[in-house]
Design an enzyme around this catalytic site. Structure first.
Site, PDB file in Angstrom:
ATOM      1  N   HIS A 101       0.837  -1.208   0.000  1.00 43.58           N
ATOM      2  CA  HIS A 101       0.000   0.000   0.000  1.00 43.58           C
ATOM      3  C   HIS A 101       0.865   1.249   0.000  1.00 43.58           C
ATOM      4  O   HIS A 101       0.612   2.192  -0.773  1.00 43.58           O
ATOM      5  CB  HIS A 101      -0.915   0.003   1.215  1.00 43.58           C
ATOM      6  CG  HIS A 101      -1.647   1.300   1.416  1.00 43.58           C
ATOM      7  ND1 HIS A 101      -2.863   1.581   0.814  1.00 43.58           N
ATOM      8  CD2 HIS A 101      -1.328   2.419   2.135  1.00 43.58           C
ATOM      9  CE1 HIS A 101      -3.250   2.792   1.151  1.00 43.58           C
ATOM     10  NE2 HIS A 101      -2.334   3.321   1.957  1.00 43.58           N
ATOM     11  N   GLU A 102       1.877   1.297   0.874  1.00 42.07           N
ATOM     12  CA  GLU A 102       2.733   2.474   0.933  1.00 42.07           C
ATOM     13  C   GLU A 102       3.516   2.652  -0.368  1.00 42.07           C
ATOM     14  O   GLU A 102       3.739   3.781  -0.816  1.00 42.07           O
ATOM     15  CB  GLU A 102       3.689   2.380   2.127  1.00 42.07           C
ATOM     16  CG  GLU A 102       2.993   2.322   3.485  1.00 42.07           C
ATOM     17  CD  GLU A 102       1.996   3.449   3.700  1.00 42.07           C
ATOM     18  OE1 GLU A 102       2.149   4.533   3.096  1.00 42.07           O
ATOM     19  OE2 GLU A 102       1.031   3.250   4.463  1.00 42.07           O
ATOM     20  N   HIS A 107       1.647   4.508  -3.026  1.00 38.84           N
ATOM     21  CA  HIS A 107       1.793   5.962  -3.027  1.00 38.84           C
ATOM     22  C   HIS A 107       3.021   6.388  -3.824  1.00 38.84           C
ATOM     23  O   HIS A 107       2.997   7.409  -4.524  1.00 38.84           O
ATOM     24  CB  HIS A 107       1.906   6.488  -1.592  1.00 38.84           C
ATOM     25  CG  HIS A 107       0.643   6.384  -0.806  1.00 38.84           C
ATOM     26  ND1 HIS A 107      -0.556   6.893  -1.260  1.00 38.84           N
ATOM     27  CD2 HIS A 107       0.377   5.844   0.417  1.00 38.84           C
ATOM     28  CE1 HIS A 107      -1.502   6.667  -0.354  1.00 38.84           C
ATOM     29  NE2 HIS A 107      -0.963   6.027   0.654  1.00 38.84           N
ATOM     30  N   HIS A 141       3.162   8.767  -7.110  1.00 37.11           N
ATOM     31  CA  HIS A 141       4.081   9.896  -7.268  1.00 37.11           C
ATOM     32  C   HIS A 141       4.784   9.816  -8.618  1.00 37.11           C
ATOM     33  O   HIS A 141       4.905  10.821  -9.329  1.00 37.11           O
ATOM     34  CB  HIS A 141       5.105   9.882  -6.127  1.00 37.11           C
ATOM     35  CG  HIS A 141       5.851  11.160  -5.986  1.00 37.11           C
ATOM     36  ND1 HIS A 141       6.734  11.402  -4.967  1.00 37.11           N
ATOM     37  CD2 HIS A 141       5.862  12.287  -6.735  1.00 37.11           C
ATOM     38  CE1 HIS A 141       7.254  12.605  -5.084  1.00 37.11           C
ATOM     39  NE2 HIS A 141       6.733  13.159  -6.153  1.00 37.11           N
TER      40      HIS A 141
END
Length: 220
Positions: A89-90, A93, A97
């Site tokens: 999940h992280e 991100h 980006h």
């Protein structure tokens, strides 16, 4: 307000409960959270992001400023389904980006203003309430600042849901999780997302409360 507060407490409790439960389920692929993160970043062409271990529990986050995926020890070293899901999940991100995902770009752009708003708005709102019989200017400014933080909360929702969507699609397609483990990962990330939903609704309810005070005085 009280109902949302109680719902928020329940969601936080449920998330911690799910995290604890799913952290006990070993990942069939045997990868650690850090290895899942490194693998996902590599396979998505993200070469300028570091994976770090940070202290605390549920402190996992992606920092777009220094391009780091920060994982709590249980996730970084863990070989569980939950560790894999959170790590992916992280990294979702980080992928956002890289591909210039619109909502993430917009959220990042207003972070400085939100930080300033959060620092001063409570004091301005307090001053506005105390001075409400003489002037509405401080309260109007305070409500405006609070509206920005509320907007930030709602912009966060598509960012979080999209990161989970990317994470789940990747861990399934790459065989990081089995079919059963995929369902567990999806459920865990669902409860994590719910914390953001409750936070956004709570912020909106508080904003509407202050708006009602402001509108009531402006009609007097």
């Amino acid at each position: 307000m009280i109902i949302l507060f109680l719902v928020g407490l329940f969601v936080q409790w449920r998330l911690r409960s799910k995290f604890s439960e799913y952290s006990q389920i070993p990942l069939s692929s045997g990868l650690t959270g850090a290895e899942v993160a490194e693998k996902m970043l590599y396979e998505n062409g993200v070469s300028d992001v570091r994976v770090l271990s940070v202290e605390g529990q549920l402190t996992d986050h992606y920092n777009p400023q220094d391009k780091t995926v920060n994982l709590s020890p249980d996730v970084y070293h863990g070989r569980s389904v939950m560790a894999a899901a959170v790590a992916a999940h992280e990294c979702g991100h980080a992928v956002q980006h890289k591909v210039a995902y619109g909502p993430l770009q917009f959220r990042s752009a207003i972070v400085p203003f939100v930080s300033i708003s959060s620092q001063y708005m409570q004091w301005i709102l307090l001053a506005g309430i105390l001075m409400i019989n003489s002037t509405l200017i401080p309260l109007t400014i305070g409500v405006s600042l609070f509206a920005v933080t509320t907007l930030f909360s709602f912009i966060t929702l598509p960012v979080e849901f999209d990161a989970s969507k990317r994470a789940l699609a990747w861990i399934e397609s790459r065989g990081v999780v089995s079919q059963r483990e995929y369902g567990v990962a999806k459920d865990g990330l669902k409860w994590a997302a719910m914390t953001y939903v409750v936070a956004a609704l709570s912020s909106l309810a508080t904003l509407l409360y202050y708006v009602s005070i402001l509108n009531g005085r402006s009609r007097d």
